[in-house]
Design an enzyme around this catalytic site. Sequence first.
Site, short mmCIF file in Angstrom:
data_model
loop_
_atom_site.label_atom_id
_atom_site.label_comp_id
_atom_site.label_asym_id
_atom_site.label_seq_id
_atom_site.Cartn_x
_atom_site.Cartn_y
_atom_site.Cartn_z
N CYS A 2 45.50 10.04 -11.25
CA CYS A 2 46.12 9.54 -12.47
C CYS A 2 45.52 10.35 -13.62
O CYS A 2 44.53 11.05 -13.43
CB CYS A 2 45.81 8.07 -12.70
SG CYS A 2 46.25 7.02 -11.30
N ARG A 27 49.81 14.77 -13.19
CA ARG A 27 48.88 14.02 -12.33
C ARG A 27 49.46 12.68 -11.88
O ARG A 27 48.87 12.00 -11.02
CB ARG A 27 47.58 13.74 -13.08
CG ARG A 27 46.74 14.96 -13.33
CD ARG A 27 45.45 14.57 -14.01
NE ARG A 27 44.64 13.71 -13.18
CZ ARG A 27 43.69 14.13 -12.36
NH1 ARG A 27 43.43 15.40 -12.27
NH2 ARG A 27 42.99 13.28 -11.65
N TRP A 75 49.66 7.28 -11.10
CA TRP A 75 50.23 7.62 -9.79
C TRP A 75 49.79 6.48 -8.88
O TRP A 75 48.63 6.36 -8.52
CB TRP A 75 49.67 8.96 -9.30
CG TRP A 75 50.16 9.33 -7.95
CD1 TRP A 75 49.52 9.13 -6.77
CD2 TRP A 75 51.38 9.97 -7.64
NE1 TRP A 75 50.29 9.61 -5.74
CE2 TRP A 75 51.42 10.12 -6.23
CE3 TRP A 75 52.46 10.43 -8.39
CZ2 TRP A 75 52.50 10.72 -5.58
CZ3 TRP A 75 53.51 11.02 -7.74
CH2 TRP A 75 53.53 11.16 -6.36
N ASN A 101 41.16 5.96 -12.29
CA ASN A 101 41.75 6.89 -11.33
C ASN A 101 40.89 6.79 -10.08
O ASN A 101 39.66 6.85 -10.18
CB ASN A 101 41.71 8.31 -11.91
CG ASN A 101 42.05 9.37 -10.91
OD1 ASN A 101 42.81 9.12 -9.96
ND2 ASN A 101 41.52 10.56 -11.10
N GLY A 102 41.51 6.60 -8.90
CA GLY A 102 40.71 6.52 -7.67
C GLY A 102 41.13 5.32 -6.84
O GLY A 102 42.14 4.67 -7.12
N GLU A 486 55.34 25.29 11.00
CA GLU A 486 54.95 25.06 9.61
C GLU A 486 54.54 26.38 8.93
O GLU A 486 54.89 26.63 7.78
CB GLU A 486 53.81 24.03 9.57
CG GLU A 486 53.24 23.72 8.20
CD GLU A 486 54.23 23.13 7.21
OE1 GLU A 486 55.37 22.80 7.59
OE2 GLU A 486 53.87 23.03 6.02
N LYS A 490 56.40 27.86 5.66
CA LYS A 490 55.69 28.16 4.41
C LYS A 490 56.01 29.58 3.96
O LYS A 490 56.30 29.82 2.80
CB LYS A 490 54.16 28.03 4.57
CG LYS A 490 53.57 26.66 4.62
CD LYS A 490 53.65 25.84 3.38
CE LYS A 490 54.94 25.06 3.34
NZ LYS A 490 54.91 23.69 3.77
N GLU A 493 59.76 30.00 2.79
CA GLU A 493 60.22 29.33 1.58
C GLU A 493 59.62 29.91 0.31
O GLU A 493 60.27 29.88 -0.73
CB GLU A 493 60.05 27.81 1.65
CG GLU A 493 58.67 27.26 1.56
CD GLU A 493 58.65 25.73 1.63
OE1 GLU A 493 59.58 25.06 1.19
OE2 GLU A 493 57.64 25.20 2.15
N HIS A 509 62.13 33.59 26.58
CA HIS A 509 63.52 33.13 26.64
C HIS A 509 64.32 33.63 25.46
O HIS A 509 65.35 33.05 25.12
CB HIS A 509 63.55 31.60 26.73
CG HIS A 509 62.80 31.08 27.91
ND1 HIS A 509 63.33 31.11 29.20
CD2 HIS A 509 61.55 30.57 28.03
CE1 HIS A 509 62.42 30.62 30.04
NE2 HIS A 509 61.34 30.29 29.36
N LYS A 608 61.82 20.08 -5.04
CA LYS A 608 60.69 19.35 -4.47
C LYS A 608 61.18 18.14 -3.67
O LYS A 608 60.70 17.88 -2.58
CB LYS A 608 59.73 18.92 -5.58
CG LYS A 608 58.47 18.23 -5.08
CD LYS A 608 57.58 19.18 -4.31
CE LYS A 608 56.39 18.49 -3.67
NZ LYS A 608 55.83 19.28 -2.56
C1 AGP Z 1 58.04 21.83 2.53
O1 AGP Z 1 57.26 22.86 2.11
C2 AGP Z 1 59.34 21.69 1.93
N1 AGP Z 1 59.41 21.91 0.56
C3 AGP Z 1 60.29 20.68 2.53
O2 AGP Z 1 60.52 21.08 3.84
C4 AGP Z 1 59.88 19.18 2.52
O3 AGP Z 1 58.82 18.99 3.39
C5 AGP Z 1 61.10 18.33 2.93
O4 AGP Z 1 62.12 18.51 1.99
C6 AGP Z 1 60.78 16.87 3.10
O5 AGP Z 1 60.36 16.31 1.89
P1 AGP Z 1 59.71 14.87 1.86
O6 AGP Z 1 58.42 14.94 2.60
O7 AGP Z 1 59.55 14.56 0.40
O8 AGP Z 1 60.67 13.93 2.54
#
Ligand code: AGP
Length: 613
Positions: A2, A27, A75, A101-102, A486, A490, A493, A509, A608
């Site tokens: 927060c 935050r 938050w 905060n915490g 993953e 990363k 993206e 395969h 996001k």
């Molecule tokens: C991850 O780096 C992405 N930006 C994306 O895959 C994300 O994880 C996905 O959209 C799910 O989001 P959420 O965890 O908010 O549901």
Amino acid sequence: MCGIVGYVGDKSAVGIILEGLKRLEYRGYDSAGIAVLAPSGTLEVRRAAGRIKMLEGILRDRPLSGAIGIGHTRWATHGRPSDDNAHPHTDCSGTLVVVHNGILENYLEIKERLQAQGHTFKSETDTEVIAHLIEHHLKTTPRLERAVKAALAEFKGSYAVGVVSKAAPDRLIAAKHGAGSVVVGLGKGEMFIASDIPAILSHTRDVVILEDGEVAVVTAEGVVLSTLDDQPVQRDPVRIMWDPIMAEKGGYRHFMLKEIYEQPRAITDTFRGRISPETGAIVLPDLNIDPATVRAIQRVVFVACGTAYHASMLGRTMVERLAGLPAEADLASEYRYRDAIAGPETLVVAVSQSGETADTIGAVKAARLKGCPIITITNAVGSALAREATGTIYMHAGPEIGVASTKAFSTMIVAVYLLGLWLGRQRDAITAEDVRKRIRDLVEIPRLVEQTLELDTKIAALARHLSHATDFLYLGRGVQYPIALEGALKLKEISYIHAEGYAGGEMKHGPIALIADGLPVVAIAPRDASYERMLGNIEEVRARDGQVIAIVHQGDKLIASKAQHVIEVPPAAELLAPLITVIPLQLLAYHVSVRRGCDVDQPRNLAKSVTVE
Ligand code: AGP
């Protein structure tokens, strides 16, 4: 996570505090509030759910004035976002206000004790308990700072707090233990407190930074530091030379890098207060699932998208291994339309950082129609997915701003591990002794992550070498297969390089056809049950002129002799090892993105929270 801002001086506190809160909105932004000691001596509080502009609206209708005050942007961790749960919180008599905060681990037992003594509470927060406990101590300890110290000494957990009281109208009290930072900004005839430097940078560049267990008494003329047990502390101020944008990122160049580095803290916050290393108990109080329902569960289905789906794949393994239950991980976008076979015997676990992902909400609604009990693992208290669920496990990662998920992923893994252990104990699939051992494994992880973060410089150099590649392959097996996915996600993206993640066993395969002319192949090969088979994959890549970047345990000479690049990470318990191996992959993606001049925190075409289908 927060934001806290306080002011004492000869100017109007409200404008200064609001300006500071806006700079800290990253935050936390689910509610905000401000309290000011009016010239008449009354302590006035305004609070509002939602962003700071909601609070500004309230202040326009009901203005405040005064030269000492404190504000907070929240938050949520305990209690959903609402006007009542917004800070500052007051005691029964309205003598003092507290912002915090915490996470306080033992707030419930203290709250119950105070309730038995006649205190009444107006919110669901742990913070309000601090205000009441200070009030309690003020009865026997008339000096405000002594009462604050006596109260804080009773709490377990983490806190950064600010206190203002009518009982000592010339001062702010600030204290910190384990949660984020607290700084005191030094002005001329005015002083500031803040949870982060950007909040006060337009007023002063000279700050005193509090250490754990310290309390600051801040008046317009100066600051006096001491420890909780009353030892005086001398600390020189430091001059902050960051520009305001850099300051917002805590000195890091990008939010993503800051969030990568926050992982040891975020992981600790996720298990803090939920494990007992002595008894082997796993405490998940918000699950709301009665023992009969737990016994009736015959399988567990995780639903999620993107990075959360990769954490869910690990959740599947945790539940199988720790709870002995059949488990699956499904892409939420597929599950919602699949008319999957499910009913009250299927526990559906939705995993989502934002708690607002449209496909995951769709999957949960489909499961609910079939009568499934639903658990949501999320970072966002009060989010749509938290509201849809029977019970929740909050991740406590703090706000994640970078679009590429990093600390949320780690905290999801911790949450699914705790869920696996909890289910295992409830169903007698695992002994208390085994849980105790696995808790010890978990407690080790933050230190191992810290150690792995020291690879940053080495990985930055590797990224320089690899940043012109057009394709990458990531390989892993077992618990490292989701990490291969993953790592590839990363990289693609944030650097826009084509990257594929594959289970090592699948290479023959199809993807083996891609290997030629130095194609970078990231092989995640710690010494686990899949080690020999990963070694086989590495040989196959070498034989076809691929370029092997191997993630291995420290001291692995065998793979070092076969790979072009070796990243050595510390060993960890197998189920938790993904928390370690993912770190170099996050750093690699980050540094490649920076070298290619991409927008690390807001990559093209992405959002996001994906709140539409
Ligand atoms: C991850 O780096 C992405 N930006 C994306 O895959 C994300 O994880 C996905 O959209 C799910 O989001 P959420 O965890 O908010 O549901």
